[in-house]
Design a protein around this motif. Structure first.
Motif, PDB file in Angstrom:
ATOM      1  N   LYS A 102       8.440  41.005  56.201  1.00 24.56           N
ATOM      2  CA  LYS A 102       8.896  40.028  55.214  1.00 24.56           C
ATOM      3  C   LYS A 102       8.763  40.597  53.794  1.00 24.56           C
ATOM      4  O   LYS A 102       9.642  40.450  52.959  1.00 24.56           O
ATOM      5  CB  LYS A 102       8.042  38.764  55.365  1.00 24.56           C
ATOM      6  CG  LYS A 102       8.586  37.586  54.636  1.00 24.56           C
ATOM      7  CD  LYS A 102       8.023  36.277  55.212  1.00 24.56           C
ATOM      8  CE  LYS A 102       8.133  35.161  54.205  1.00 24.56           C
ATOM      9  NZ  LYS A 102       6.907  34.902  53.454  1.00 24.56           N
ATOM     10  N   GLU A 103       7.641  41.301  53.585  1.00 27.52           N
ATOM     11  CA  GLU A 103       7.369  41.817  52.242  1.00 27.52           C
ATOM     12  C   GLU A 103       8.191  43.066  51.924  1.00 27.52           C
ATOM     13  O   GLU A 103       8.643  43.251  50.805  1.00 27.52           O
ATOM     14  CB  GLU A 103       5.893  42.212  52.138  1.00 27.52           C
ATOM     15  CG  GLU A 103       4.944  41.055  52.101  1.00 27.52           C
ATOM     16  CD  GLU A 103       4.753  40.559  50.668  1.00 27.52           C
ATOM     17  OE1 GLU A 103       5.200  41.253  49.739  1.00 27.52           O
ATOM     18  OE2 GLU A 103       4.166  39.476  50.512  1.00 27.52           O
ATOM     19  N   LEU A 104       8.327  43.942  52.921  1.00 26.87           N
ATOM     20  CA  LEU A 104       8.822  45.289  52.609  1.00 26.87           C
ATOM     21  C   LEU A 104      10.161  45.618  53.276  1.00 26.87           C
ATOM     22  O   LEU A 104      10.778  46.615  52.951  1.00 26.87           O
ATOM     23  CB  LEU A 104       7.785  46.347  53.042  1.00 26.87           C
ATOM     24  CG  LEU A 104       6.380  46.216  52.434  1.00 26.87           C
ATOM     25  CD1 LEU A 104       5.425  47.177  53.132  1.00 26.87           C
ATOM     26  CD2 LEU A 104       6.408  46.512  50.941  1.00 26.87           C
ATOM     27  N   ASN A 105      10.576  44.791  54.233  1.00 24.87           N
ATOM     28  CA  ASN A 105      11.798  45.154  54.955  1.00 24.87           C
ATOM     29  C   ASN A 105      12.754  43.981  55.112  1.00 24.87           C
ATOM     30  O   ASN A 105      13.171  43.657  56.228  1.00 24.87           O
ATOM     31  CB  ASN A 105      11.436  45.738  56.334  1.00 24.87           C
ATOM     32  CG  ASN A 105      12.641  46.372  57.029  1.00 24.87           C
ATOM     33  OD1 ASN A 105      13.698  46.601  56.414  1.00 24.87           O
ATOM     34  ND2 ASN A 105      12.496  46.628  58.321  1.00 24.87           N
ATOM     35  N   PRO A 106      13.100  43.334  53.995  1.00 25.98           N
ATOM     36  CA  PRO A 106      14.000  42.195  54.100  1.00 25.98           C
ATOM     37  C   PRO A 106      15.362  42.592  54.653  1.00 25.98           C
ATOM     38  O   PRO A 106      16.052  41.804  55.281  1.00 25.98           O
ATOM     39  CB  PRO A 106      14.102  41.676  52.660  1.00 25.98           C
ATOM     40  CG  PRO A 106      13.660  42.805  51.800  1.00 25.98           C
ATOM     41  CD  PRO A 106      12.709  43.622  52.622  1.00 25.98           C
ATOM     42  N   ARG A 107      15.740  43.864  54.435  1.00 28.97           N
ATOM     43  CA  ARG A 107      17.046  44.320  54.903  1.00 28.97           C
ATOM     44  C   ARG A 107      17.067  44.528  56.410  1.00 28.97           C
ATOM     45  O   ARG A 107      18.123  44.623  57.025  1.00 28.97           O
ATOM     46  CB  ARG A 107      17.348  45.640  54.168  1.00 28.97           C
ATOM     47  CG  ARG A 107      18.719  46.215  54.373  1.00 28.97           C
ATOM     48  CD  ARG A 107      18.810  47.521  53.573  1.00 28.97           C
ATOM     49  NE  ARG A 107      19.445  48.569  54.318  1.00 28.97           N
ATOM     50  CZ  ARG A 107      19.306  49.868  54.052  1.00 28.97           C
ATOM     51  NH1 ARG A 107      18.523  50.262  53.075  1.00 28.97           N
ATOM     52  NH2 ARG A 107      19.942  50.763  54.766  1.00 28.97           N
ATOM     53  N   GLY A 108      15.900  44.599  57.008  1.00 33.78           N
ATOM     54  CA  GLY A 108      15.838  44.756  58.464  1.00 33.78           C
ATOM     55  C   GLY A 108      16.266  46.135  58.946  1.00 33.78           C
ATOM     56  O   GLY A 108      16.929  46.262  59.980  1.00 33.78           O
ATOM     57  N   VAL A 109      15.870  47.182  58.242  1.00 34.35           N
ATOM     58  CA  VAL A 109      16.171  48.541  58.724  1.00 34.35           C
ATOM     59  C   VAL A 109      15.242  48.820  59.912  1.00 34.35           C
ATOM     60  O   VAL A 109      14.247  48.114  60.099  1.00 34.35           O
ATOM     61  CB  VAL A 109      15.965  49.596  57.594  1.00 34.35           C
ATOM     62  CG1 VAL A 109      16.857  49.315  56.415  1.00 34.35           C
ATOM     63  CG2 VAL A 109      14.509  49.693  57.163  1.00 34.35           C
ATOM     64  N   PRO A 110      15.540  49.855  60.712  1.00 34.58           N
ATOM     65  CA  PRO A 110      14.680  50.144  61.858  1.00 34.58           C
ATOM     66  C   PRO A 110      13.228  50.347  61.417  1.00 34.58           C
ATOM     67  O   PRO A 110      12.976  50.943  60.371  1.00 34.58           O
ATOM     68  CB  PRO A 110      15.259  51.453  62.410  1.00 34.58           C
ATOM     69  CG  PRO A 110      16.662  51.486  61.927  1.00 34.58           C
ATOM     70  CD  PRO A 110      16.687  50.762  60.624  1.00 34.58           C
ATOM     71  N   GLU A 111      12.303  49.807  62.182  1.00 33.00           N
ATOM     72  CA  GLU A 111      10.894  49.935  61.801  1.00 33.00           C
ATOM     73  C   GLU A 111      10.062  50.338  63.005  1.00 33.00           C
ATOM     74  O   GLU A 111      10.402  50.008  64.148  1.00 33.00           O
ATOM     75  CB  GLU A 111      10.385  48.627  61.189  1.00 33.00           C
ATOM     76  CG  GLU A 111      10.720  47.409  62.032  1.00 33.00           C
ATOM     77  CD  GLU A 111      10.232  46.106  61.403  1.00 33.00           C
ATOM     78  OE1 GLU A 111      10.358  45.938  60.182  1.00 33.00           O
ATOM     79  OE2 GLU A 111       9.717  45.268  62.157  1.00 33.00           O
ATOM     80  N   PHE A 112       8.976  51.059  62.745  1.00 35.13           N
ATOM     81  CA  PHE A 112       8.131  51.590  63.812  1.00 35.13           C
ATOM     82  C   PHE A 112       6.668  51.407  63.473  1.00 35.13           C
ATOM     83  O   PHE A 112       6.262  51.629  62.342  1.00 35.13           O
ATOM     84  CB  PHE A 112       8.419  53.089  64.034  1.00 35.13           C
ATOM     85  CG  PHE A 112       9.809  53.322  64.547  1.00 35.13           C
ATOM     86  CD1 PHE A 112      10.058  53.357  65.905  1.00 35.13           C
ATOM     87  CD2 PHE A 112      10.871  53.448  63.658  1.00 35.13           C
ATOM     88  CE1 PHE A 112      11.357  53.529  66.369  1.00 35.13           C
ATOM     89  CE2 PHE A 112      12.160  53.615  64.122  1.00 35.13           C
ATOM     90  CZ  PHE A 112      12.406  53.651  65.485  1.00 35.13           C
ATOM     91  N   GLU A 113       5.911  50.998  64.477  1.00 35.55           N
ATOM     92  CA  GLU A 113       4.462  50.925  64.322  1.00 35.55           C
ATOM     93  C   GLU A 113       3.900  52.292  64.682  1.00 35.55           C
ATOM     94  O   GLU A 113       4.169  52.802  65.771  1.00 35.55           O
ATOM     95  CB  GLU A 113       3.881  49.872  65.255  1.00 35.55           C
ATOM     96  CG  GLU A 113       4.249  48.466  64.873  1.00 35.55           C
ATOM     97  CD  GLU A 113       3.527  47.459  65.764  1.00 35.55           C
ATOM     98  OE1 GLU A 113       2.282  47.504  65.832  1.00 35.55           O
ATOM     99  OE2 GLU A 113       4.225  46.646  66.395  1.00 35.55           O
ATOM    100  N   THR A 114       3.123  52.871  63.782  1.00 38.83           N
ATOM    101  CA  THR A 114       2.603  54.213  64.052  1.00 38.83           C
ATOM    102  C   THR A 114       1.106  54.302  63.769  1.00 38.83           C
ATOM    103  O   THR A 114       0.549  53.492  63.032  1.00 38.83           O
ATOM    104  CB  THR A 114       3.296  55.286  63.168  1.00 38.83           C
ATOM    105  OG1 THR A 114       2.972  55.027  61.802  1.00 38.83           O
ATOM    106  CG2 THR A 114       4.796  55.277  63.350  1.00 38.83           C
TER     107      THR A 114
END
Ligand SMILES: Nc1nc2c(ncn2[C@@H]2O[C@H](COP(=O)(O)OP(=O)(O)O)[C@@H](O)[C@H]2O)c(=O)[nH]1
Ligand SMILES: [Mg+2]
Length: 384
Positions: free
Chosen positions: A156-168
């Motif tokens: 919500k804070e950092l990826n409003p655009r909804g680009v691919p995201e990964f937990e690392t």
């Protein structure tokens, strides 16, 4: 910085790992280095301060053969996260084809994450690029720690655009290759859309084995090394035994680079077998023959804070190095070696500059390394 050699159907792309200080960018690159098969990557270069903080950048070349019918050479960079190194970040960002934003998942790092993302947007904008149209992947790092923020808060804070995201968890390697694969896919897609990379050749039925797709190639080349069995791993990277240091959440004054007195620099090629950092500079590590002395002089001057001498020594070394490309002007020699022309021009501009700053000297070292890397790539100077 993407370039395409149509004859060889080879694409070179630059990917920058961006994010606040201590979010895990350098650790991510080290893990990639350790995991990718040696045949598919070069040496990792780190320019770090004594306290192991990235001063200028880390650099790791990775090669993925035959994506569709192209080969891809990736140049992976990290930026220094500290606020006052913005000039360096801009420099490293120049010519980037894609960015991995490495966020620290700890609640106390949120201000620094936000500030860094805003800084990325601002710096890209100065290069005429809009972040919301740029290949971007989010890496939510340090998921192994207790008390990290839930992913939907980060999103919500950092990826409003909804680009691919990964937990690392870069410290143990979890998720870093998936992140790299995702950004590589996006970059290639983007370069194809811009028609920089040719579309895959139409294939005729029965024309022999098909070149593998991007996914298969990435998997094959990147996952070549099995992770070492538990217990035999490299010393676990910790925060010196204690809890993670809180990131500076108070607003940090923006200090002009000229005011920065850099701490002593250790420049070292990182290798998996290396026990401690070598006090050999990244430039001199690449140098051969009498260029070695010039590179050493440039690095020593940099460490001593004598930026003018550093630039002069780089100039000498670059002239000598480019001379191996044969007769002609510096620009012609650089062209033949495929050294970035814009970089060379900017470097030549330093000669007429009155006041040379830490970033100018670092840039000169960067161009010098680029020239050495290109020379090495074409096998020059030979017969030594
Ligand atoms: N627990 C944990 N620590 C990490 C992780 N990634 C990096 N670190 C630690 O965080 C610190 C900063 O990492 P570094 O890669 O130097 O950060 P950079 O400033 O973004 O390059 C180091 O002490 C790393 O060992 C992670 O995924 N989990
Ligand atoms: Mg770093």
């Amino acid at each position: 910085m993407s370039s395409v050699n149509l004859m060889a159907r080879e694409v070179a792309a630059k990917i920058v790992f961006y994010g606040p200080g201590l979010s895990g960018k350098t650790t991510t690159l080290r893990k990639i280095y350790e995991t990718v098969r040696p045949a598919h990557r070069g040496e990792m270069m780190s320019i770090a301060t004594e306290g192991d903080r990235t001063l200028f950048f880390d650099f790791l070349p990775v090669k993925v053969e035959r994506v569709g019918d192209c080969s891809v050479r990736l140049a992976l960079y990290t930026v220094p996260g500290q606020v006052f190194y913005n000039a360096t970040r801009k420099l490293v960002l120049q010519g980037a084809d894609g960015v991995v934003f490495v966020a620290d998942s700890q609640p106390e790092a949120m201000d620094a994450n936000r500030e860094s993302l805003a800084n990325l947007e601002e710096n890209l904008f100065e290069h005429g690029i809009r972040l919301d149209r740029f290949p971007l992947v989010m890496q939510w790092n340090k998921r192994d720690l207790e008390g990290v923020l839930p992913v939907d808060v980060l999103r919500k804070e950092l990826n409003p655009r909804g680009v691919p995201e990964f937990e690392t968890a870069a410290a143990n390697g979890r998720g870093v290759l998936d992140t790299l694969k995702a950004i590589t896919r996006l970059v290639i897609k983007d370069l194809r859309a811009k028609r920089i990379v040719p579309p895959p050749r139409p294939t005729t039925p029965g024309a022999g084995p098909q070149p593998a797709g991007l996914e298969a190639q990435l998997t094959q080349h990147l996952h070549g090394r099995q992770p070492p069995p538990p217990g035999s791993q490299q010393p676990t990277v910790t925060f010196g035994g204690g809890p993670a240091p809180a990131l500076a959440t108070a607003p940090v004054p923006r200090v002009a680079p000229v005011a920065v007195v850099p701490p002593p620099v250790q420049v070292s090629p990182v290798s998996a077998t290396q026990t401690g950092p070598k006090l050999l500079g990244a430039a001199s590590a690449l140098a051969s023959g009498d260029m070695f002395d010039h590179a050493r002089a440039a690095e020593a001057a940099f460490m001593a804070g004598d930026y003018a001498t550093c630039v002069t020594a780089c100039t000498d070394a670059i002239r000598r190095a480019l001379a191996f490309a044969g007769e002609g002007s510096l620009a012609q020699q650089a062209y033949l070696l495929r050294v970035d022309g814009a970089d060379l021009l900017r470097f030549q501009g330093l000669a007429t500059q009155q006041l040379l700053r830490v970033d100018d000297a670092a840039f000169a070292l960067y161009v010098l390394m680029q020239v050495f890397v290109r020379l090495n790539a074409v096998g020059l100077p030979n017969g030594e």
